[in-house]
Design a protein around this motif. Sequence first.
Motif, PDB file in Angstrom:
ATOM      1  N   ARG A  98       0.941  -1.160  -0.189  1.00  0.00           N
ATOM      2  CA  ARG A  98      -0.159  -0.104   0.241  1.00  0.00           C
ATOM      3  C   ARG A  98       0.929   1.118  -0.004  1.00  0.00           C
ATOM      4  NH1 ARG A  98      -5.498  -1.641   3.181  1.00  0.00           N
ATOM      5  NH2 ARG A  98      -6.553  -2.177   1.031  1.00  0.00           N
ATOM      6  N   ILE A  99       1.739   1.246   0.707  1.00  0.00           N
ATOM      7  CA  ILE A  99       2.645   2.311   0.964  1.00  0.00           C
ATOM      8  C   ILE A  99       3.305   2.606  -0.381  1.00  0.00           C
ATOM      9  CG2 ILE A  99       4.743   3.549   2.018  1.00  0.00           C
ATOM     10  CD1 ILE A  99       3.822   2.329   4.841  1.00  0.00           C
ATOM     11  N   PHE A 100       4.376   1.738  -0.657  1.00  0.00           N
ATOM     12  CA  PHE A 100       5.312   1.518  -1.993  1.00  0.00           C
ATOM     13  C   PHE A 100       4.433   1.564  -3.308  1.00  0.00           C
ATOM     14  CE2 PHE A 100       8.235   1.297   1.436  1.00  0.00           C
ATOM     15  CZ  PHE A 100       9.357   2.275   1.348  1.00  0.00           C
ATOM     16  N   GLY A 101       3.349   0.981  -3.070  1.00  0.00           N
ATOM     17  CA  GLY A 101       2.555   0.925  -4.502  1.00  0.00           C
ATOM     18  C   GLY A 101       2.153   2.575  -4.763  1.00  0.00           C
ATOM     19  N   LEU A 102       1.798   3.114  -3.741  1.00  0.00           N
ATOM     20  CA  LEU A 102       1.371   4.629  -3.830  1.00  0.00           C
ATOM     21  C   LEU A 102       2.576   5.478  -4.350  1.00  0.00           C
ATOM     22  CD1 LEU A 102      -1.211   6.593  -3.259  1.00  0.00           C
ATOM     23  CD2 LEU A 102       0.099   6.989  -1.159  1.00  0.00           C
ATOM     24  N   LEU A 103       3.567   5.392  -3.847  1.00  0.00           N
ATOM     25  CA  LEU A 103       4.916   6.191  -4.241  1.00  0.00           C
ATOM     26  C   LEU A 103       5.161   5.606  -5.467  1.00  0.00           C
ATOM     27  CD1 LEU A 103       4.478   6.900  -1.305  1.00  0.00           C
ATOM     28  CD2 LEU A 103       7.072   6.470  -0.785  1.00  0.00           C
ATOM     29  N   ASN A 104       5.359   4.578  -5.813  1.00  0.00           N
ATOM     30  CA  ASN A 104       5.888   4.043  -7.111  1.00  0.00           C
ATOM     31  C   ASN A 104       4.956   4.369  -8.355  1.00  0.00           C
ATOM     32  OD1 ASN A 104       7.935   2.805  -5.894  1.00  0.00           O
ATOM     33  ND2 ASN A 104       6.917   0.727  -6.071  1.00  0.00           N
ATOM     34  N   GLU A 105       3.699   4.290  -8.005  1.00  0.00           N
ATOM     35  CA  GLU A 105       2.737   4.750  -9.196  1.00  0.00           C
ATOM     36  C   GLU A 105       2.806   6.213  -9.524  1.00  0.00           C
ATOM     37  OE1 GLU A 105      -2.093   4.169  -9.553  1.00  0.00           O
ATOM     38  OE2 GLU A 105      -0.801   2.494  -8.797  1.00  0.00           O
ATOM     39  N   ALA A 106       3.010   7.018  -8.311  1.00  0.00           N
ATOM     40  CA  ALA A 106       2.913   8.520  -8.511  1.00  0.00           C
ATOM     41  C   ALA A 106       4.528   8.867  -9.354  1.00  0.00           C
ATOM     42  CB  ALA A 106       3.061   9.448  -7.172  1.00  0.00           C
ATOM     43  N   ASN A 107       5.518   8.146  -9.060  1.00  0.00           N
ATOM     44  CA  ASN A 107       6.686   8.456  -9.494  1.00  0.00           C
ATOM     45  C   ASN A 107       6.885   7.885 -11.023  1.00  0.00           C
ATOM     46  OD1 ASN A 107       8.697   9.979  -7.696  1.00  0.00           O
ATOM     47  ND2 ASN A 107       7.684   8.306  -6.423  1.00  0.00           N
ATOM     48  N   LEU A 108       6.164   6.884 -11.235  1.00  0.00           N
ATOM     49  CA  LEU A 108       6.200   6.359 -12.584  1.00  0.00           C
ATOM     50  C   LEU A 108       5.616   7.507 -13.522  1.00  0.00           C
ATOM     51  CD1 LEU A 108       5.011   2.606 -12.882  1.00  0.00           C
ATOM     52  CD2 LEU A 108       7.408   3.755 -13.679  1.00  0.00           C
ATOM     53  N   GLU A 109       4.327   7.819 -13.168  1.00  0.00           N
ATOM     54  CA  GLU A 109       3.356   8.863 -13.836  1.00  0.00           C
ATOM     55  C   GLU A 109       4.238  10.001 -14.139  1.00  0.00           C
ATOM     56  OE1 GLU A 109      -0.721   8.832 -12.683  1.00  0.00           O
ATOM     57  OE2 GLU A 109      -0.640  10.896 -13.015  1.00  0.00           O
ATOM     58  N   LEU A 110       4.979  10.419 -12.802  1.00  0.00           N
ATOM     59  CA  LEU A 110       5.584  11.745 -13.059  1.00  0.00           C
ATOM     60  C   LEU A 110       6.811  11.842 -14.120  1.00  0.00           C
ATOM     61  CD1 LEU A 110       6.014  13.172  -9.534  1.00  0.00           C
ATOM     62  CD2 LEU A 110       5.064  14.363 -11.697  1.00  0.00           C
ATOM     63  N   ASP A 111       7.659  10.787 -13.927  1.00  0.00           N
ATOM     64  CA  ASP A 111       8.673  10.495 -14.687  1.00  0.00           C
ATOM     65  C   ASP A 111       9.721  11.839 -14.884  1.00  0.00           C
ATOM     66  OD1 ASP A 111      10.929   9.336 -16.248  1.00  0.00           O
ATOM     67  OD2 ASP A 111       9.663   9.306 -18.127  1.00  0.00           O
ATOM     68  N   LEU A 112      10.039  12.006 -13.487  1.00  0.00           N
ATOM     69  CA  LEU A 112      10.946  13.234 -13.610  1.00  0.00           C
ATOM     70  C   LEU A 112      12.348  13.176 -14.323  1.00  0.00           C
ATOM     71  CD1 LEU A 112      10.658  14.092  -9.754  1.00  0.00           C
ATOM     72  CD2 LEU A 112       9.505  15.025 -11.658  1.00  0.00           C
ATOM     73  N   PHE A 113      12.811  11.886 -14.668  1.00  0.00           N
ATOM     74  CA  PHE A 113      13.921  11.716 -15.436  1.00  0.00           C
ATOM     75  C   PHE A 113      13.798  12.390 -16.718  1.00  0.00           C
ATOM     76  CE2 PHE A 113      13.840   8.234 -12.310  1.00  0.00           C
ATOM     77  CZ  PHE A 113      15.072   8.422 -11.621  1.00  0.00           C
ATOM     78  N   THR A 114      12.747  11.882 -17.541  1.00  0.00           N
ATOM     79  CA  THR A 114      12.358  12.468 -18.635  1.00  0.00           C
ATOM     80  C   THR A 114      12.207  13.924 -18.695  1.00  0.00           C
ATOM     81  OG1 THR A 114      11.533  10.326 -19.269  1.00  0.00           O
ATOM     82  CG2 THR A 114      10.987  12.200 -20.653  1.00  0.00           C
ATOM     83  N   LYS A 115      11.439  14.345 -17.731  1.00  0.00           N
ATOM     84  CA  LYS A 115      10.864  15.687 -17.529  1.00  0.00           C
ATOM     85  C   LYS A 115      12.020  16.766 -17.468  1.00  0.00           C
ATOM     86  CE  LYS A 115       7.971  18.892 -14.909  1.00  0.00           C
ATOM     87  NZ  LYS A 115       6.978  19.050 -13.895  1.00  0.00           N
ATOM     88  N   TYR A 116      13.170  16.250 -16.634  1.00  0.00           N
ATOM     89  CA  TYR A 116      14.392  17.003 -16.563  1.00  0.00           C
ATOM     90  C   TYR A 116      15.577  16.670 -17.242  1.00  0.00           C
ATOM     91  CZ  TYR A 116      11.446  19.252 -13.127  1.00  0.00           C
ATOM     92  OH  TYR A 116      10.212  20.136 -12.620  1.00  0.00           O
ATOM     93  N   ASN A 117      15.361  15.542 -18.016  1.00  0.00           N
ATOM     94  CA  ASN A 117      16.427  15.088 -18.691  1.00  0.00           C
ATOM     95  C   ASN A 117      17.780  14.650 -18.105  1.00  0.00           C
ATOM     96  OD1 ASN A 117      17.653  14.340 -21.273  1.00  0.00           O
ATOM     97  ND2 ASN A 117      18.524  16.469 -21.806  1.00  0.00           N
ATOM     98  N   VAL A 118      17.556  14.004 -16.992  1.00  0.00           N
ATOM     99  CA  VAL A 118      18.669  13.305 -16.375  1.00  0.00           C
ATOM    100  C   VAL A 118      18.533  11.858 -15.841  1.00  0.00           C
ATOM    101  CG1 VAL A 118      18.914  15.591 -14.850  1.00  0.00           C
ATOM    102  CG2 VAL A 118      17.181  13.807 -14.013  1.00  0.00           C
TER     103      VAL A 118
END
Length: 213
Positions: A98-118
């Motif tokens: 429940r905890i890591f499912g929530l965090l992982n899903e939010a981060n997958l959707e955000l994909d900060l790596f692509t957004k900030y090209n890092v």
Amino acid sequence: LNYIIVAPARFDSVIDHLRVNFPDEPLNASVGLCLHGTPCPLLEHHDMKTMEDGYSLMAIDKENDKIAGVALNGVSHKGDTEKAVEEMKDIDNLQYRRIFGLLNEANLELDLFTKYNVDKIFEVRILSVDSGYRGKGIAKELFVQSEAVARKHGFKVMKTDATSLFTQKVAESQGFWVEKTLNYHDFKDENGQKIYDTRPPHLYYKVMAKLLE
Ligand code: ACO
């Protein structure tokens, strides 16, 4: 207080500190993954892995050598969240899912790596202050010093999964912005019961980030 990098010789004392103090974290308190004073193998594995990255910080009380607080800082690489989602398939523990499912899903959707090209991001993963030392700005100072570590090692993006309003306040004061907000009470199980019945004032989970260039 002295703010220093957590050396391997202190890993076990950090885990002892977390066993007593981290169960207050709002998501954990709502789903009951770790209980006060009790070993919590799944989370402690995650804590150890993070400390092994070598960027974690601890605040030590000079008077008694006690750990007043810690910031466990780890490096996330592009693709790590996808791997974590795969690994989760072998973990039965509902609270952990429940905890890591929530965090992982939010981060997958955000994909900060692509957004900030890092391809790597400096992550403040666990922020914990001893209950006898709270409300004195220690979390804020751990954040300030963590940013200095991130800059020193050339990271361009720093982020945190701020599950507590207090962490959100600290991050905001340091110039972090909100990448995503989720309201805990919007999540219901098949019987219409709240999955994350967090206590006020902790009503939102916010992914927060800052560019260090
Ligand atoms: N009531 C109201 N406001 C509070 C409280 C409180 N009990 N505690 C802290 N705050 C506010 C402070 O006023 C400050 O905000 P401000 O700058 O607007 O005044 C902000 O939160 C930070 O205060 P600090 O004194 O720096 O925080 P502290 O050293 O007490 O540590 C922490 C905060 C780490 C969240 C501590 O309460 C704790 O260990 N809690 C249990 C674990 C937890 O929830 N960790 C954070 C999860 S998110 C993550 O780990 C990335």
